[in-house]
Design a protein around this motif. Structure first.
Motif, PDB file in Angstrom:
ATOM      1  N   PHE A   1     -39.189 -11.839  40.243  1.00 44.92           N
ATOM      2  CA  PHE A   1     -38.931  -9.764  40.003  1.00 44.92           C
ATOM      3  C   PHE A   1     -39.265  -9.384  38.608  1.00 44.92           C
ATOM      4  O   PHE A   1     -38.895 -10.358  37.945  1.00 44.92           O
ATOM      5  CB  PHE A   1     -38.576  -9.488  41.045  1.00 44.92           C
ATOM      6  N   GLY A   2     -40.063  -8.713  38.773  1.00 46.16           N
ATOM      7  CA  GLY A   2     -40.102  -7.935  37.387  1.00 46.16           C
ATOM      8  C   GLY A   2     -41.391  -8.438  36.608  1.00 46.16           C
ATOM      9  O   GLY A   2     -41.964  -7.407  35.468  1.00 46.16           O
ATOM     10  N   GLY A   3     -41.674 -10.141  36.333  1.00 51.30           N
ATOM     11  CA  GLY A   3     -42.448  -9.715  35.764  1.00 51.30           C
ATOM     12  C   GLY A   3     -42.470 -10.134  34.190  1.00 51.30           C
ATOM     13  O   GLY A   3     -43.449 -10.325  33.460  1.00 51.30           O
ATOM     14  N   VAL A   4     -41.598  -9.940  33.711  1.00 55.72           N
ATOM     15  CA  VAL A   4     -40.956  -9.562  31.737  1.00 55.72           C
ATOM     16  C   VAL A   4     -39.612 -11.100  31.780  1.00 55.72           C
ATOM     17  O   VAL A   4     -39.186 -11.583  32.224  1.00 55.72           O
ATOM     18  CB  VAL A   4     -39.590  -8.711  31.913  1.00 55.72           C
ATOM     19  N   ALA A   5     -40.338 -11.553  30.762  1.00 57.32           N
ATOM     20  CA  ALA A   5     -39.298 -12.934  30.417  1.00 57.32           C
ATOM     21  C   ALA A   5     -38.834 -12.991  29.832  1.00 57.32           C
ATOM     22  O   ALA A   5     -36.957 -11.424  28.975  1.00 57.32           O
ATOM     23  CB  ALA A   5     -40.012 -13.632  28.621  1.00 57.32           C
ATOM     24  N   ILE A   6     -37.626 -13.498  30.312  1.00 50.76           N
ATOM     25  CA  ILE A   6     -36.114 -13.787  29.828  1.00 50.76           C
ATOM     26  C   ILE A   6     -35.392 -12.542  30.917  1.00 50.76           C
ATOM     27  O   ILE A   6     -34.559 -12.335  30.649  1.00 50.76           O
ATOM     28  CB  ILE A   6     -35.236 -13.726  28.820  1.00 50.76           C
ATOM     29  N   MET A   7     -36.276 -12.039  32.121  1.00 47.35           N
ATOM     30  CA  MET A   7     -35.217 -11.513  32.484  1.00 47.35           C
ATOM     31  C   MET A   7     -35.365  -9.697  31.985  1.00 47.35           C
ATOM     32  O   MET A   7     -34.418  -8.840  32.527  1.00 47.35           O
ATOM     33  CB  MET A   7     -33.991 -11.073  33.705  1.00 47.35           C
ATOM     34  N   GLY A   8     -36.172  -9.680  30.456  1.00 44.14           N
ATOM     35  CA  GLY A   8     -36.095  -8.426  30.209  1.00 44.14           C
ATOM     36  C   GLY A   8     -34.730  -8.343  28.644  1.00 44.14           C
ATOM     37  O   GLY A   8     -34.488  -7.783  28.599  1.00 44.14           O
ATOM     38  N   TYR A   9     -34.148  -9.400  29.133  1.00 47.07           N
ATOM     39  CA  TYR A   9     -33.125 -10.307  27.856  1.00 47.07           C
ATOM     40  C   TYR A   9     -34.453 -10.367  26.143  1.00 47.07           C
ATOM     41  O   TYR A   9     -34.903 -10.714  26.769  1.00 47.07           O
ATOM     42  CB  TYR A   9     -32.376 -11.279  27.829  1.00 47.07           C
ATOM     43  N   ASP A  10     -33.021  -9.940  25.209  1.00 50.66           N
ATOM     44  CA  ASP A  10     -33.536  -9.552  24.182  1.00 50.66           C
ATOM     45  C   ASP A  10     -33.503 -11.454  23.631  1.00 50.66           C
ATOM     46  O   ASP A  10     -32.207 -11.577  23.028  1.00 50.66           O
ATOM     47  CB  ASP A  10     -32.666  -9.048  23.038  1.00 50.66           C
ATOM     48  N   ALA A  11     -35.155 -11.591  23.245  1.00 52.08           N
ATOM     49  CA  ALA A  11     -34.983 -13.395  22.698  1.00 52.08           C
ATOM     50  C   ALA A  11     -33.890 -13.461  21.084  1.00 52.08           C
ATOM     51  O   ALA A  11     -33.378 -14.584  20.870  1.00 52.08           O
ATOM     52  CB  ALA A  11     -35.983 -13.640  22.916  1.00 52.08           C
ATOM     53  N   VAL A  12     -34.507 -12.203  20.569  1.00 53.52           N
ATOM     54  CA  VAL A  12     -33.796 -12.946  18.838  1.00 53.52           C
ATOM     55  C   VAL A  12     -32.189 -12.461  19.050  1.00 53.52           C
ATOM     56  O   VAL A  12     -31.514 -13.386  18.165  1.00 53.52           O
ATOM     57  CB  VAL A  12     -34.755 -11.704  18.301  1.00 53.52           C
ATOM     58  N   ALA A  13     -31.926 -11.894  19.956  1.00 58.38           N
ATOM     59  CA  ALA A  13     -30.041 -11.668  19.811  1.00 58.38           C
ATOM     60  C   ALA A  13     -29.152 -12.576  20.172  1.00 58.38           C
ATOM     61  O   ALA A  13     -28.469 -12.372  19.546  1.00 58.38           O
ATOM     62  CB  ALA A  13     -30.163 -10.525  20.610  1.00 58.38           C
TER      63      ALA A  13
ATOM     64  N   PHE B   1     -30.083 -15.031  18.641  1.00 53.18           N
ATOM     65  CA  PHE B   1     -29.786 -15.845  17.392  1.00 53.18           C
ATOM     66  C   PHE B   1     -29.443 -15.267  16.637  1.00 53.18           C
ATOM     67  O   PHE B   1     -28.290 -15.389  15.810  1.00 53.18           O
ATOM     68  CB  PHE B   1     -31.006 -16.029  16.975  1.00 53.18           C
ATOM     69  N   THR B   2     -29.084 -13.353  16.075  1.00 51.23           N
ATOM     70  CA  THR B   2     -28.783 -13.010  15.763  1.00 51.23           C
ATOM     71  C   THR B   2     -27.625 -12.462  16.296  1.00 51.23           C
ATOM     72  O   THR B   2     -25.735 -12.373  15.224  1.00 51.23           O
ATOM     73  CB  THR B   2     -29.573 -11.159  15.107  1.00 51.23           C
ATOM     74  N   ASP B   3     -27.370 -11.825  17.426  1.00 48.26           N
ATOM     75  CA  ASP B   3     -26.439 -11.855  18.115  1.00 48.26           C
ATOM     76  C   ASP B   3     -24.881 -12.782  18.379  1.00 48.26           C
ATOM     77  O   ASP B   3     -24.514 -12.173  19.083  1.00 48.26           O
ATOM     78  CB  ASP B   3     -26.446 -10.261  19.126  1.00 48.26           C
ATOM     79  N   GLY B   4     -25.755 -13.564  18.962  1.00 50.56           N
ATOM     80  CA  GLY B   4     -25.354 -14.904  19.455  1.00 50.56           C
ATOM     81  C   GLY B   4     -24.503 -14.424  20.934  1.00 50.56           C
ATOM     82  O   GLY B   4     -23.362 -15.230  21.749  1.00 50.56           O
ATOM     83  N   GLN B   5     -25.507 -13.617  21.966  1.00 54.21           N
ATOM     84  CA  GLN B   5     -25.352 -13.230  23.039  1.00 54.21           C
ATOM     85  C   GLN B   5     -26.387 -12.780  23.893  1.00 54.21           C
ATOM     86  O   GLN B   5     -27.031 -12.202  23.134  1.00 54.21           O
ATOM     87  CB  GLN B   5     -23.823 -12.494  23.375  1.00 54.21           C
ATOM     88  N   ALA B   6     -26.191 -12.622  25.193  1.00 60.20           N
ATOM     89  CA  ALA B   6     -27.368 -12.211  25.738  1.00 60.20           C
ATOM     90  C   ALA B   6     -27.094 -10.661  25.621  1.00 60.20           C
ATOM     91  O   ALA B   6     -26.235 -10.331  25.723  1.00 60.20           O
ATOM     92  CB  ALA B   6     -27.488 -13.056  27.124  1.00 60.20           C
TER      93      ALA B   6
END
Length: 132
Positions: free
Chosen positions: A5-17, A19-24
């Protein structure tokens, strides 16, 4: 992998975060970017710009499918848990749950070799499935 559902990569989670935040971190449609025919959401404009400059660096391995499944059975699990992830050698790996993440990470050198071997076949099958 955009899930069922949704058609958005990683279910809408920030791919960069990862690496930068160490969390989803959940992204926002307000900070979206289309890459490879799929919208990607980011938590802020800075992350979007970082991704736009180096999308391959930040995108998950194996098309965002479960790394453990690609390695183990040579098949993919459509739905991953965006909070079940590990960064290994500067690459993002997603799995279907946190237990699988830890198992994959514990045997990462073997798992990555197996998944790298299996992924081209699985990717080809996914491409064919999209045409049926």
């Amino acid at each position: 992998n955009t899930g069922y559902f949704g058609g958005v990569a990683i279910m809408g989670y920030d791919a960069v975060a990862y690496f930068t935040d160490g969390q989803a971190v959940k992204g926002s449609e307000e900070h979206s970017y289309e890459w490879l025919g799929t919208p990607w959401y980011f938590a802020n404009e800075k992350h979007k710009e970082m991704f736009m400059r180096e999308p391959v660096k930040y995108s998950p391995q194996y098309g965002g499918y479960c790394a453990g499944e690609v390695a183990g059975s040579g098949s993919v699990t459509v739905n991953i848990d965006p909070e079940a992830f590990k960064i290994i050698d500067g690459k993002l790996y997603l799995t279907y749950d946190k237990v699988d993440t830890e198992q994959f990470a514990a045997n990462a050198s073997d798992g990555i070799v197996k998944a790298d071997t299996n992924w081209p076949k699985e990717r080809a099958k996914l491409a064919l499935d999209n045409y049926h």
